[in-house]
Design an enzyme around this catalytic site. Structure first.
Site, PDB file in Angstrom:
ATOM      1  N   HIS A 246      -3.560  -5.663   1.091  1.00  0.00           N
ATOM      2  CA  HIS A 246      -2.889  -5.866   2.378  1.00  0.00           C
ATOM      3  C   HIS A 246      -2.867  -7.337   2.782  1.00  0.00           C
ATOM      4  CE1 HIS A 246      -2.595  -1.649   3.839  1.00  0.00           C
ATOM      5  NE2 HIS A 246      -3.614  -1.455   3.014  1.00  0.00           N
TER       6      HIS A 246
ATOM      7  N   CYS B 133       0.835  -1.195   0.000  1.00  0.00           N
ATOM      8  CA  CYS B 133       0.000   0.000   0.000  1.00  0.00           C
ATOM      9  C   CYS B 133       0.876   1.253   0.000  1.00  0.00           C
ATOM     10  CB  CYS B 133      -0.968  -0.042   1.187  1.00  0.00           C
ATOM     11  SG  CYS B 133      -2.360   1.071   0.998  1.00  0.00           S
TER      12      CYS B 133
ATOM     13  N   GLU C  40      -1.397  -8.659   5.228  1.00  0.00           N
ATOM     14  CA  GLU C  40      -1.443  -8.810   6.695  1.00  0.00           C
ATOM     15  C   GLU C  40      -2.876  -8.775   7.204  1.00  0.00           C
ATOM     16  OE1 GLU C  40      -0.488  -6.162   5.078  1.00  0.00           O
ATOM     17  OE2 GLU C  40      -1.253  -4.357   6.020  1.00  0.00           O
TER      18      GLU C  40
END
Lengths: 774, 247
Positions: free
Chosen positions: B214, B86, B216
């Site tokens: 993302h 990002c 994560e």
């Protein structure tokens, strides 16, 4: 005629109120925008008379902050104390700027909710953004890591005609757009997920929109800190952004009605937010706390340095000396009183031991955040303010901080319910589409997708849930705040002003009911409430009556549920030229879920699983979406039986914990029909027959908004277990998961009332705000 | 640096895979308190560094360039792993470390521009792994579709010219946004209007990767309940696996 009462004295002006007549007292209050009434001015006059000296401008300004409705709750406190403060006290760990309760053996969770209404009505972008900033600081100052943001918002209808707007009022569509952008740009940047909230449209908010903001945080038990000092000699450390002229008189402005000239007159009362100062400020404060360097911490919110330096000392039973010339300034020529009451954002006050000062300053330096010592705690319970070598203010803290209280006159508010109108039942498919596409039932994804609801990677149940391209609305967001535990926090906020405007008491009770069942629907037991009580002018007995009725409803519900109100905020004076807002006691509820992996979601999941309605349906259509769609008045607002609610949520949660329930959704505005449609949109189809629900007209079964009800999809093989758990709760089996659309039958002859595919339902529900807002 | 978010969940993801991650503040690198060479992987997480009030990632990149550009360059040229997600991806583009079709460039050769919708978009996205030459994702099979959520305002990848774009598109694409059936599709499947639906790219050598979605946020199954999985874990496993093989 009062000019001769202002006397220059070094860095301040002294105001000779000692000799002033009553008229002159009031003129002074007006001239300085202090917002005092005569009684208050007289009290100040007497205080200084006894001391034989004139007050400085700084002292009067300080009192104006501390005694404002916004800061001292002078109209609401007696009632809050009587009705809502005393419930389930044993569960409350702390009730300061934020409320603190136990999360698990090693952790507390921290909650706060407040209003930022007036600033947002004037400058929606900045007002909303700084609302977020403020509520984060409230959680932070307990030493907690903020983990979630919540934003209940209330506006006039987007289709309001420009010519119908009162003078000086901004269009609801503009306010809505800018408020959302303010929350987005602040919340996203600061890195805390915005996971829940509501957007409600109602005519009464046209002149005075409401922006309520909430925050939840988590802290290890031994790391919790208080907003009070623990001993004399502690150093006050000012940390964060510089002080400027923004936000002067924010709290006094919030303590009066909005009027035509509010914007021109009060724009300086709106603060400017800076999330990029806030983000490292959060890290630095938490790091200092982690290192054990902080004895007390408080955020600089309403009333600025004045309130914070005073309150944190007063709460510890001490006093303080503050050196205003040490405060970092944005504008060099600020006068001492301006520095003292400025509400510039992104500032925290820490009380630290002298031997830890160096270390604290080092931590802030590493995070590139400005921090300076500005004062110290003293033994006398006095606030003494210096500017260079001059004492510019000196008052006893008991006098300044304790403020005043009023037991205002109130009268029972008018109940605007009526009998149900008689009318022929319209086409149910059309009615369903009409209700789904109403402003208050339709999808909020235009808003939700602008907020980062996943940052921190801990959002287990997101505000939208279901298939990738068609999501439905979750009942509550679920956060998994700890690395090594699956225990979760469920969060929701609720209030339906269409109910409260008809019946302040039952409307408020319904908000509690809805909050509880939203939490239960994901499998969480309600653990605490936080209230943000938004009302009109408390000096008007009917408005005050609405507040008192609301407070009673909160008491009646919460004391049966045995759930405490741990924190909250009262916002009065939400009135403009267009009249008062509907009573809006926004309820935020936090629940605990033992294992987030067990949380229930709304999407229908497996073909042939049975579908049940839990809870009894009555003809309660007052304020309903269905009546609004049909343009009908009258009807009864939903009642709530707190005992039944308590029992029902226990059972629903138990069934979810045992894994008997595949999907669950609460029934609220739009009734059973809207709930079923949303579950179909997010998941598989359903075929139901309402016959078992009893002898009511089909539209009542579909669109009544009776409280304490859910739709549940039960796992086929668990049906018997589920029924056993539910045996004391009204239960109606209505059909099964089937196909791709929603089919609804009713009556002896199984007449088909609705047969619609998912796409049609979705488009009606989804597109509304996109079309309106682009 | 200030405005960087997502470091917590990224840290946890690496930790979960048995590595020893460390938070490193830009300031510590600038002051020389921590050295680039002491690490095997530098991960630039998401967020809004310095507020992204100018071009996203520009200030973060400028500060890195001013102080440690040569160290970073050497780190990457020696095969060190650098990943940006990002805002981190935006920084790598601004630094010229990506696409770096002809080696690290002094000026950015691509840009993550404002989304076509002109809005911040927080939504789940499906990405198909292309894996062209990326050493960090060799664990993920080609064509595998995974759910990895996106949340950004500036994620539309554009290049300095068509020719350049085509070449990157042929050689260096790691992930593309797709629909449920794996086809390249428009909004909302492609949340930003990115060229050729590109969601993530690597450099020529395959040791530097940037992506908008993302991973994560899709590391654990509980982060995406119900219908889809935890495909972000693959990305971290790929990175760690490569490092383990290499060292």
């Amino acid at each position: 005629m009062i000019d001769n009462l202002f006397i220059d004295d070094g860095y301040v002006k002294r105001i000779n109120i000692l000799e002033a007549s009553d008229e002159q007292l009031m003129e002074i209050s007006r001239k300085l925008s202090l917002g005092f009434n005569l009684q208050e001015m007289q009290k100040i006059k007497n205080y200084f008379k006894n001391r034989g000296r004139m007050p400085s401008d700084l002292e009067l300004e300080a009192l104006a902050q501390s005694w404002s409705e916004h800061c001292c709750y002078k109209s609401s406190k007696p009632y809050l104390r009587e009705y809502v403060y005393n419930i389930a006290l044993d569960r409350i760990v702390a009730r300061e700027d934020a409320g603190v309760l136990e999360f698990d053996d090693e952790h507390y969770y921290v909650v706060a909710l407040e209003s930022h209404n007036h600033p947002s009505a004037i400058e929606p972008y900045g007002g909303a953004a700084t609302g977020i900033g403020g509520i984060i600081r409230d959680v932070l100052c307990m030493g907690a890591q903020p983990v979630a943001l919540i934003d209940p918002l209330f506006f006039g209808r987007p289709d309001t005609k420009y010519e119908d707007l009162p003078k000086g009022v901004k269009h609801p569509r503009y306010l809505f757009k800018r408020v959302v952008e303010g929350i987005r740009d602040y919340g996203n940047r600061v890195g805390i997920p915005t996971v829940a909230g509501q957007v409600y449209f109602h005519d009464s908010y046209t002149g005075n929109c409401l922006v309520n903001v909430g925050c939840v945080g988590v802290v290890r038990k031994e790391k919790m800190i208080h907003s009070r000092v623990s001993e004399p000699g502690l150093i006050y450390v000012y940390a964060g952004g510089k002080t400027g002229r923004d936000g002067i008189h924010g709290v006094t402005f919030a303590s009066e009605e909005l009027h035509e000239e509010s914007e021109e007159k009060s724009i300086t009362a709106v603060q400017l937010g800076d999330p990029i100062t806030k983000e490292p400020l959060i890290h630095a404060c938490l790091e200092c706390n982690e290192l054990g360097l902080v004895e007390g911490m408080k955020d600089m919110g309403g009333g600025g340095l004045s309130c914070v330096c005073s309150e944190i000392a007063h709460a510890g039973g001490y006093g303080a000396e503050v050196y205003l010339d040490r405060v970092p300034l944005r504008e060099e020529d600020m006068r001492p009183w301006e520095i003292w009451v400025s509400e510039s954002q992104e500032r925290m006050l820490l009380a630290v031991k002298e031997e830890n000062l160096e270390k604290v300053l080092e931590v802030f330096d590493r995070w590139d955040v400005e921090a300076v010592p500005i004062g110290r705690v003293i033994k006398e319970r006095i606030i003494r303010v210096y500017y260079k070598d001059q004492i510019v203010g000196e008052m006893e803290l008991d006098f300044q901080v304790k403020g005043i209280e009023y037991r205002r006159e109130w009268k029972k508010p008018e109940i605007r319910e009526g009998g149900d109108p008689t009318f022929e039942m319209p086409d149910m498919e059309e009615a369903l589409l009409g209700v789904l596409s109403s402003y208050n039932v339709s999808s909020r994804d235009w808003v939700i997708t602008q907020y980062d609801h996943e940052v921190r990677g801990a959002t287990a149940i997101k505000p939208l849930h279901g298939r990738m391209d068609m999501k439905g609305p979750s009942d509550a967001a679920v956060i998994k705040p700890l690395e090594n535990s699956f225990r979760g926090l469920a969060i929701t906020s609720d209030i339906n002003p269409h109910y409260t405007s008809l019946h302040p008491y039952w409307g408020t009770a319904s908000a509690i009911d809805e909050a509880c069942r939203n939490l239960a629907a994901v499998g969480a037991r309600v653990d605490s409430f936080v209230d943000c009580l938004n009302y009109g002018n408390p000096e008007k007995p009917e408005r005050m009556g609405e507040f008192v009725e609301g407070a009673k409803a909160l008491r009646d519900m919460a004391s049966v549920l045995n759930v405490p109100f741990v924190s909250g905020n009262v916002s009065f004076y939400n009135e403009s030229m267009a009249g008062s807002i509907a009573p809006t006691p926004t309820i935020m509820a936090v629940g605990i879920i033992r294992d987030v992996r067990r949380a229930a979601t709304i999407d229908f999941k497996e073909e042939e699983n049975p579908i049940y309605v839990i809870g009894k349906t009555a003809r309660e259509m007052g304020g309903s979406e269905y009546y609004q769609y049909l343009g009908l008045k009258g009807g009864r607002v939903p009642r709530s039986d707190a005992e039944m609610l308590k029992k029902s949520i226990d059972k629903v949660v138990e069934a979810i914990e045992h894994g008997h329930i595949a999907a669950c959704h609460d029934i609220s505005n739009g009734g059973l029909a809207a709930a079923l449609a949303e579950m179909v949109i997010a998941g598989r189809g359903a075929e139901v027959c309402l016959y078992s629900m009893g002898d009511m007209r089909t539209d009542v079964k579909l669109f009544s908004e009776s409280n304490t009800r859910w739709v549940a999809e039960v796992k086929g093989e668990r049906e018997e277990d589920f029924r056993r758990i539910m045996k004391d709760v009204p239960l109606y089996k209505i059909g099964e998961v089937k196909g791709d659309g929603l089919v609804i039958y009713d009556g002896d002859e199984m007449k088909k009332y609705v047969d619609m595919d998912r796409e049609t339902l979705y488009r009606a529900w989804h597109d509304v705000l996109w079309k309106e807002m682009g | 640096m200030e405005g960087t978010n997502c470091e917590y969940e990224t840290y946890l993801a690496f930790k979960e895979l048995g590595t020893k991650p460390e938070y490193v503040h830009l300031k510590e690198i600038e002051r020389g308190a921590k050295k680039v060479d002491d690490y095997q992987c530098i991960f630039l997480p998401g967020g809004f560094s310095a507020g992204d009030y100018v071009r996203a990632g520009a200030i973060f990149a400028a500060r890195l360039k001013a102080d440690v550009f040569n160290d970073l360059k050497r780190f990457v040229e020696d095969g060190g792993v650098m990943v940006g997600v990002c805002n981190g991806f935006q920084v790598l583009i601004e630094l010229g470390f990506l696409p770096a079709l002809n080696g690290i460039s002094d000026e950015p050769e691509a840009c993550l521009a404002t989304n076509d919708s002109n809005r911040f978009e927080c939504r789940q996205t499906l990405v198909r792994h292309e894996g062209r030459g990326c050493k960090l994702t060799s664990n993920i099979s080609e064509g595998k579709i995974g759910l990895i959520p996106s949340a950004h305002m500036e994620g539309k990848l554009v290049f300095k010219n068509d020719e350049y774009a085509q070449e990157v598109n042929e050689k260096q694409v790691v992930f593309r946004y797709v629909d449920r059936d794996g086809n390249l599709a428009g909004y909302p499947w492609n949340p930003n209007g990115s060229y050729a639906n590109i969601a993530g790219i690597c450099n020529n050598e395959g040791n530097v990767m940037g992506m908008m979605p993302h991973p994560e946020r899709a590391f654990h199954k509980w982060q995406n309940p119900g219908w889809e999985g935890n495909d972000g874990r693959d990305v971290f496993e790929g990175i760690v696996g490569y490092i383990e093989r290499k060292w």
